[in-house]
Design a protein around this motif. Structure first.
Motif, PDB file in Angstrom:
ATOM      1  N   UNK A 642       0.902  -1.038  -0.039  1.00 56.04           N
ATOM      2  CA  UNK A 642       0.026  -0.127  -0.036  1.00 56.04           C
ATOM      3  C   UNK A 642       0.911   1.350   0.025  1.00 56.04           C
ATOM      4  N   UNK A 643       1.970   1.164   0.772  1.00 55.62           N
ATOM      5  CA  UNK A 643       2.843   2.386   0.774  1.00 55.62           C
ATOM      6  C   UNK A 643       3.437   2.697  -0.663  1.00 55.62           C
ATOM      7  N   UNK A 644       3.733   1.646  -1.227  1.00 48.80           N
ATOM      8  CA  UNK A 644       4.386   1.726  -2.805  1.00 48.80           C
ATOM      9  C   UNK A 644       3.350   2.670  -3.706  1.00 48.80           C
ATOM     10  N   UNK A 645       2.108   1.828  -3.528  1.00 46.39           N
ATOM     11  CA  UNK A 645       0.923   2.425  -4.314  1.00 46.39           C
ATOM     12  C   UNK A 645       0.781   4.018  -4.065  1.00 46.39           C
ATOM     13  N   UNK A 648       3.477   5.699  -5.586  1.00 46.65           N
ATOM     14  CA  UNK A 648       3.171   6.036  -6.954  1.00 46.65           C
ATOM     15  C   UNK A 648       2.363   7.235  -7.180  1.00 46.65           C
ATOM     16  N   UNK A 649       1.234   7.146  -6.429  1.00 42.86           N
ATOM     17  CA  UNK A 649       0.181   8.248  -6.755  1.00 42.86           C
ATOM     18  C   UNK A 649       0.793   9.666  -6.371  1.00 42.86           C
ATOM     19  N   UNK A 650       1.712   9.697  -5.403  1.00 39.09           N
ATOM     20  CA  UNK A 650       2.282  10.943  -4.893  1.00 39.09           C
ATOM     21  C   UNK A 650       3.226  11.511  -5.676  1.00 39.09           C
ATOM     22  N   UNK A 664       0.381  14.869   1.028  1.00 38.84           N
ATOM     23  CA  UNK A 664      -0.458  14.069   1.668  1.00 38.84           C
ATOM     24  C   UNK A 664      -0.029  12.497   1.780  1.00 38.84           C
ATOM     25  N   UNK A 665       0.015  12.056   0.564  1.00 42.63           N
ATOM     26  CA  UNK A 665       0.551  10.747   0.103  1.00 42.63           C
ATOM     27  C   UNK A 665       2.012  10.380   0.765  1.00 42.63           C
ATOM     28  N   UNK A 666       2.880  11.409   0.716  1.00 40.26           N
ATOM     29  CA  UNK A 666       4.152  11.321   1.281  1.00 40.26           C
ATOM     30  C   UNK A 666       4.099  11.203   2.769  1.00 40.26           C
ATOM     31  N   UNK A 667       3.490  11.995   3.377  1.00 43.78           N
ATOM     32  CA  UNK A 667       3.277  12.282   5.001  1.00 43.78           C
ATOM     33  C   UNK A 667       2.718  11.003   5.478  1.00 43.78           C
ATOM     34  N   UNK A 668       1.584  10.352   4.844  1.00 47.63           N
ATOM     35  CA  UNK A 668       1.092   9.323   5.505  1.00 47.63           C
ATOM     36  C   UNK A 668       1.741   8.086   5.260  1.00 47.63           C
ATOM     37  N   UNK A 669       2.559   7.789   4.438  1.00 48.10           N
ATOM     38  CA  UNK A 669       3.391   6.639   4.119  1.00 48.10           C
ATOM     39  C   UNK A 669       4.839   7.239   5.295  1.00 48.10           C
ATOM     40  N   UNK A 670       5.224   8.174   5.490  1.00 43.79           N
ATOM     41  CA  UNK A 670       6.325   8.378   6.455  1.00 43.79           C
ATOM     42  C   UNK A 670       6.072   8.103   7.860  1.00 43.79           C
ATOM     43  N   UNK A 684      11.588   7.116  -1.091  1.00 39.65           N
ATOM     44  CA  UNK A 684      10.540   7.558  -2.384  1.00 39.65           C
ATOM     45  C   UNK A 684       9.635   8.655  -1.812  1.00 39.65           C
ATOM     46  N   UNK A 685       9.211   8.558  -0.531  1.00 42.11           N
ATOM     47  CA  UNK A 685       8.462   9.848  -0.096  1.00 42.11           C
ATOM     48  C   UNK A 685       9.245  11.232   0.162  1.00 42.11           C
TER      49      UNK A 685
END
Length: 924
Positions: A642-645, A648-650, A664-670, A684-685
């Motif tokens: 899910x983090x990889x996906x 990708x969207x980020x 938002x995508x990067x912060x959620x992953x981190x 990646x983030x």
């Protein structure tokens, strides 16, 4: 004087407020409103509402009651306990207006009073019915009358006959009679009056109903509750009030979920108890037979002496439905209610009879024996284990998980139970049920820990930790379990997963250790392993390289059966320049995984495909794959995928200029990746955040972020992403005057290009070198654009053209600049790279119209702020950042930030170029 009129409420308090509009019942409420409207105009009518318990009949009666505030409302709910008392229902209905019987003609009043007071079963229903009609018509002369009969299936026979006479004779009077019954009115006293069968709610309406009582329920709970309720509102609402939560592993026979609530249980228990013993036992047999196999049920029923009379009785009661060679209940809730209300002893008898009616080798035979067992039974557990093995051969992992879990429950010896739980955990994982798999594995380890857990679960613990995003812990389990599993193919999968974990952790030593263990395996792919696995290193300092990408493609084609185990992660494939062959292999596997419904593996394939499509400029396909992969990964609990996906969207959001979505995508992953040490997704983030700042022309901020990718002490340090972001880092560094950083990235890119020959690396190395300026800048730009193979990465090539166009424009070569800027702009617009397109368009406009002189570079300083003008003027005088900071009493970092903005706005790369525009006095 007539007694005053009164009315009685008909329905007991329910879950919904009495005034609530029934959800999803527009047609039914329209029919009720029509009847009430007609009564207000002097026309009467009757309507029978019928359907299984809990389907919503009482709710519709409450609706009619609430809409008829101007009526005299008479209501009664029949009960089974009074069904043998003559005229009990009529007494309950007319009790509020019993005093009005005195106003009837003497003979009719006497007949009605005798029936109500004496309750004589032999009373003629015709005169009693006529007397009731007279009473209601007399009342209706003052106000319309609404009669509500709920649970009419339990009305005593005398009352039912009288009211059956009434409902067919009210049309000429403002009297409305509504009857709610479980069975078809055609077989009841209501024959001949209009009727509405109340069906189950549509899914959308069921979800709406669930949301009214549990607005914050988890989606998985809502989905399972709606599915299990089958549209029955009461079943849905009672599941909300229970402590039931959905289990990913489908319930075993005899453990039907969610549990039927108390009100439904009471309703169905009464219906079942009204049957004869043979018919009652027949319903239990049907409820216990999962597949609705009519022949098996008949064969089992004959052992109990169940004949056609029992079948007819159950069908006439509206419980069973036979169609061809299938038998079942009219609603799924009925099956659960029958099964739960019949008692444990009756259930065991039914399962034993069904098992005896089946061949010993049938899977269902083992299941029925398991459901009949109420204590440990190794023989039955062994049968279930063989059933599980057959399920695995068919690819039915869900069935395998269920069988092994039940076998574990029946196992007398803890070691056998633990072994079977471990196997069930692996099957659940393969079926895409991550939460259940981890729970079963935990249970196995608590029950009897040992090396058998790893063997039976095929090294599942390391796979789970890898999926969760804890790479170093995953690597420990995976490399340990490689030596324990018996199948070399499984050891190969664990080893390659361990390599991926080492890469994800940014630990080349861990990846190397897994590689060494892999090369010692005796597997079918052994000959191609060295070629396939040689692409897993991302160390620019290494002096060895695989022969070429063609060798990788050839080896991959020879290992077509297991490419997913051996493929490097998509970012590594891009770094090595083997992205095309890797993408082709992934796309070949996706349809196979869809057919087999392997959601975790499919999500992984989609995540890596999305990454490769992004680099190749197929952004719509990339977004679609990432979104689908994210949905699947979230469904199966694969956090790492899910983090990889999300990354990708980020990444797509960053290059498209959607700052909010990218952040938002990067912060959620981190938030989860950094604490777990998952450096690959963290890197990646950080790259996404750095790209966002760079493309929004904040180079100082971008550089601060991108430098973390090569900082050994930071949680986002990762060699692969440091390479991929090297051109971005060099560009940001040049803009803020950190030429030392830019030069280091140029050296790193050239070293990697020499080692791999990857087109992106060669082009990026020359482009970064050109950004540094100097006499060979133009040659470097031309070389970067001439690298064969760069057209497969359109964003990279367009950025090089943008850099070259900016350099030409600053050198007053406007015509040449327009050519490259126009080409870059065309690609940016086609891709949707809005911030880069905006920059290219601005640069093209500065060259002036084709054939014209254009605007001068000196006119560009109007875009600088006052502080940027001051800093640019001092920098043009060869003052260092610290000297400028001391003079202006600001920090040297602030100076660097402002200079980065100045360089970006003016499109220059060196302080010496500031002399042309800022060598004079400071403006205004």
């Amino acid at each position: 004087m007539k007694p005053p009129l009164s009315d009685t409420h008909t329905a007991e308090a329910g879950v919904l407020p009495a005034t609530a509009e029934p959800i999803g019942r527009q047609e039914e409420t329209a029919a009720l409103d029509g009847l009430l409207s007609g009564a207000r105009g002097g026309r009467g009518g009757a309507l029978a509402l019928w359907g299984e318990p809990g389907i919503g009949k009482s709710t519709l009666l409450r609706y009619a009651h609430d809409r008829a505030a101007d009526f005299v409302r008479l209501g009664h709910r029949a009960t089974r306990s009074e069904s043998d008392l003559p005229f009990a229902g009529l007494h309950g209905l007319l009790r509020p207006v019993a005093a009005r019987t005195g106003s009837l003609p003497t003979d009719r009043g006497a007949v009605l009073r005798t029936a109500l007071e004496a309750g004589t079963a032999s009373a003629n229903p015709l005169p009693v019915g006529a007397a009731v009609l007279s009473l209601l018509c007399a009342i209706a002369e003052e106000r319309p009358v609404l009669v509500l009969l709920d649970d009419a299936q339990w009305l005593d026979a005398a009352s039912a006959r009288c009211l059956g006479i009434l409902v067919r004779r009210v049309a000429a009077h403002p009297v409305v009679v509504l009857v709610a019954d479980h069975g078809d009115p055609a077989a009841r006293p209501w024959e001949g009056i209009p009727d509405v069968r109340v069906e189950g709610l549509a899914e959308e309406s069921a979800r709406h109903l669930h949301a009214t009582v549990a607005p914050r329920a988890d989606e998985a709970v809502v989905r399972a509750a709606v599915e299990e309720a089958g549209g029955n509102p009461l079943a849905l609402l009672e599941s909300v009030g229970s402590d039931w939560v959905p289990d990913e592993v489908e319930p075993l026979p005899g453990r039907l979920r969610p549990p039927v609530g108390p009100r439904l249980c009471r309703a169905f228990r009464a219906a079942i108890e009204a049957l004869s013993p043979p018919a009652r036992l027949l319903t239990v047999l049907v409820a216990a037979e999962d597949h609705g196999d009519l022949l098996v049920v008949r064969r089992a029923g004959r052992a109990f002496g169940i004949d056609d009379t029992a079948w007819d009785e159950a069908a006439d009661a509206g419980l069973l439905r036979v169609r061809g060679d299938r038998v079942g209940f009219r609603h799924p809730v009925v099956r659960r209610a029958v099964y739960e209300c019949c008692g444990a002893a009756a259930r065991r008898r039914a399962h034993q009879a069904l098992a005896a009616a089946l061949p010993d080798e049938a899977d269902e035979h083992a299941w029925h024996l398991a459901s009949a067992a109420h204590d440990h039974d190794e023989d039955v557990a062994g049968l279930l284990e063989r059933t599980a093995a057959r399920s695995r051969l068919r690819g039915a992992m869900a069935a395998e998980a269920r069988a092994l879990r039940r076998a574990a429950e029946l196992s007398p010896a803890p070691i056998d139970a633990s072994r079977r739980l471990a196997g069930a955990a692996r099957a659940a994982w393969d079926a895409g049920w991550a939460t259940t798999a981890e729970r079963l594995l935990d249970d196995a380890e608590r029950l009897a820990p040992g090396t058998h857990i790893a063997r039976c679960s095929l090294g599942l613990r390391g796979v789970i930790e890898s999926s969760r995003g804890a790479p170093e812990l995953a690597h420990h389990y995976l490399t340990t379990d490689m030596e324990l599993v018996e199948d070399p193919g499984t050891a190969l999968e664990l080893g390659t997963t361990a390599m991926r974990a080492g890469w994800a952790a940014g630990r080349s030593d861990l990846a190397a250790g897994a590689l060494e263990a892999l090369l010692e395996l005796d597997v079918e792919e052994r000959a191609g392993l060295p070629v396939l696995l040689a692409w897993w290193s991302d160390d620019p300092a290494a002096d060895t390289a695989p022969a070429d990408a063609t060798g990788f493609a050839d080896a991959l084609s020879r290992a077509r059966r297991t490419p997913l185990r051996l493929l490097p992660p998509a970012p590594l494939a891009v770094v090595w320049g083997i992205d095309t062959a890797t993408g082709d292999a992934l796309r070949r596997r996706a349809p196979h995984l869809r057919r087999r419904f392997e959601p975790a593996r499919l999500a992984d394939v989609l995540a890596h495909t999305a990454t490769l499509d992004g680099f190749a400029g197929r952004w719509a396909e990339s977004e679609s794959a990432a979104e689908e992969g994210l949905r699947l990964a979230e469904d199966v609990g694969a956090d790492q995928i899910a983090a990889h996906c999300r990354n990708c969207l980020g990444w797509l959001a960053a290059v498209r200029g959607d700052e909010h979505r990218a952040a938002e995508a990067a912060d959620r992953v981190l938030r989860t990746a950094l604490p777990r040490g998952s450096r690959a997704v963290s890197a990646a983030s950080y790259w996404i955040k750095g790209m966002t700042s760079l493309f929004q022309e904040r180079p100082g901020e971008a550089l601060d972020t991108l430098l973390r990718l090569a900082d050994p002490g930071h949680g986002a340090m990762h060699p692969t992403f440091a390479l991929l972001a090297a051109l971005d880092t060099a560009e940001a560094a040049v803009h803020v005057g950190r030429l030392d950083v830019a030069e280091e990235r140029v050296r790193r890119l050239h070293a990697w290009a020499r080692r791999t020959g990857a087109p992106w690396a060669c082009s990026s190395a020359h482009a970064a070198e050109a950004l540094l300026g100097g006499p060979r800048a133009e040659d470097a730009f031309r070389t970067a654009l001439d690298v064969h193979g760069t057209r497969s990465q359109p964003l990279l090539r367009a950025r090089v053209q943008l850099f070259y166009g900016e350099w030409l424009r600053r050198g007053r070569r406007r015509t040449d600049a327009r050519v490259h800027l126009g080409s870059a702009l065309e690609v940016f617009d086609r891709l949707g790279a809005e911030p880069l397109g905006r920059r290219a368009r601005r640069e093209r406009d500065l060259t002036g119209p084709p054939g014209g002189r254009g605007s001068s570079d000196a006119g560009e300083d109007v875009r600088l702020t006052a502080q940027e003008h001051r800093i640019a003027r001092l920098a043009a005088q060869r003052m260092t950042n610290r000297e400028i900071a001391a003079k202006l009493r600001i920090s040297h970092r602030t100076v660097g930030h402002h200079l980065g903005n100045v360089f970006a706005k003016l499109g220059i790369t060196a302080r010496s170029e500031l002399g042309r525009t800022h060598g004079g006095p400071e403006p205004g």
